[in-house]
Design an enzyme around this catalytic site. Structure first.
Site, PDB file in Angstrom:
ATOM      1  N   TYR A  62       0.840  -1.195   0.000  1.00 45.56           N
ATOM      2  CA  TYR A  62       0.000   0.000   0.000  1.00 45.56           C
ATOM      3  C   TYR A  62       0.880   1.250   0.000  1.00 45.56           C
ATOM      4  CZ  TYR A  62      -4.033  -2.846   1.422  1.00 45.56           C
ATOM      5  OH  TYR A  62      -5.047  -3.778   1.477  1.00 45.56           O
ATOM      6  N   TYR A 104      -0.179 -10.064   0.469  1.00 37.63           N
ATOM      7  CA  TYR A 104       0.921  -9.519   1.270  1.00 37.63           C
ATOM      8  C   TYR A 104       0.898 -10.119   2.674  1.00 37.63           C
ATOM      9  CZ  TYR A 104      -2.787  -6.488   3.105  1.00 37.63           C
ATOM     10  OH  TYR A 104      -3.950  -6.016   3.663  1.00 37.63           O
ATOM     11  N   ARG A 126      -2.394 -12.083   3.742  1.00 36.84           N
ATOM     12  CA  ARG A 126      -3.708 -11.630   3.295  1.00 36.84           C
ATOM     13  C   ARG A 126      -3.863 -11.889   1.803  1.00 36.84           C
ATOM     14  NH1 ARG A 126      -7.655  -7.718   4.760  1.00 36.84           N
ATOM     15  NH2 ARG A 126      -8.693  -9.724   4.436  1.00 36.84           N
ATOM     16  N   HIS A 148      -7.394  -8.569  -2.273  1.00 38.64           N
ATOM     17  CA  HIS A 148      -8.682  -7.984  -1.877  1.00 38.64           C
ATOM     18  C   HIS A 148      -8.659  -6.480  -2.131  1.00 38.64           C
ATOM     19  CE1 HIS A 148      -6.104  -7.408   1.647  1.00 38.64           C
ATOM     20  NE2 HIS A 148      -6.862  -6.359   1.947  1.00 38.64           N
ATOM     21  N   HIS A 207     -10.495  -2.820  -0.647  1.00 42.87           N
ATOM     22  CA  HIS A 207     -11.287  -2.190   0.414  1.00 42.87           C
ATOM     23  C   HIS A 207     -12.313  -1.227  -0.193  1.00 42.87           C
ATOM     24  CE1 HIS A 207      -8.628  -3.386   3.833  1.00 42.87           C
ATOM     25  NE2 HIS A 207      -7.739  -3.467   2.847  1.00 42.87           N
TER      26      HIS A 207
END
Length: 212
Positions: A102, A141, A149, A152, A154
């Site tokens: 991110y 990640y 995880r 995906h 958000h």
């Protein structure tokens, strides 16, 4: 470039709209739309402003390059609990780039950032409640030493008169889904509501809000 981007987004919205017709019939027969299950916001909600906040995360305004990774279109319809479309709802998404990182000061993942990826964007629903984004398939990640995880995206949805919805969208068959602590904390029916298939590069993710 701008023309092709507009054509692609327009075409994808048409494909999503075709899917919506059959979905709308199913919703009518069911009599009600289930409110989308809420999930944690996570630690990487955007905290830094950026010049480009539109619904095309693949192309950053002012940069000639294109984001790394597999391009997908994500779209759907925002409704209330009675299956009525919610117009002018603000839909936000944020996600990792293809490497799984991110663009957030709290992310200590050593993977490389992608300067040509937008990382988060916004869309406003039209009169039919439709929204869409052009983005890439996020990378998985490590959340900690024992937990990775899965891919995906958000979501956060705002509209006056409705409770704010924060949730996450997953991809059917993605490695790590069955072991993900956040996804697996949901009831089976709720898990099914947040897992989507990719059909021809298009993902359909409908969102239902609860009225205040």
């Amino acid at each position: 470039m701008e023309l092709s981007r507009r054509h692609l987004l327009k075409a994808s919205l048409g494909a999503i709209g075709t899917l919506a017709a059959s979905s709308a019939l199913a919703q009518t027969l069911a009599g009600a739309c289930r409110v989308t299950p809420a999930q944690t916001e996570g630690p990487f909600y955007p905290v830094k402003d950026q010049d480009d906040t539109d619904n095309d995360l693949v192309q950053v305004k002012g940069r000639p390059g294109r984001a790394k990774g597999d391009v997908i279109i994500v779209g759907g319809i925002v409704t209330d609990g009675d299956c009525r479309p919610v117009e002018r709802a603000l839909v936000e998404i944020w996600q990792a780039c293809a490497s799984g990182r991110y663009n957030h000061p709290g992310d200590d993942n050593p993977a490389e950032l992608d300067p040509d990826f937008q990382y988060w964007g916004r869309a406003v629903t039209n009169e039919r409640g439709e929204y869409r984004f052009r983005t890439i398939l996020p990378g998985a990640y490590p959340a900690d030493a024992t937990w990775t995880r899965p891919s995906h995206i958000h979501f956060k949805v705002h509209r006056k008169g409705y409770h704010e919805l924060t949730t996450q969208m997953y991809f059917k068959g993605a490695p790590g889904n069955d072991e993900d602590k956040i996804l697996q904390s949901l009831k089976p029916a709720d898990r099914d509501a947040v897992i989507v298939e990719i059909n021809g590069g298009v993902c359909r993710f409908d969102l239902a809000l609860r009225k205040v």
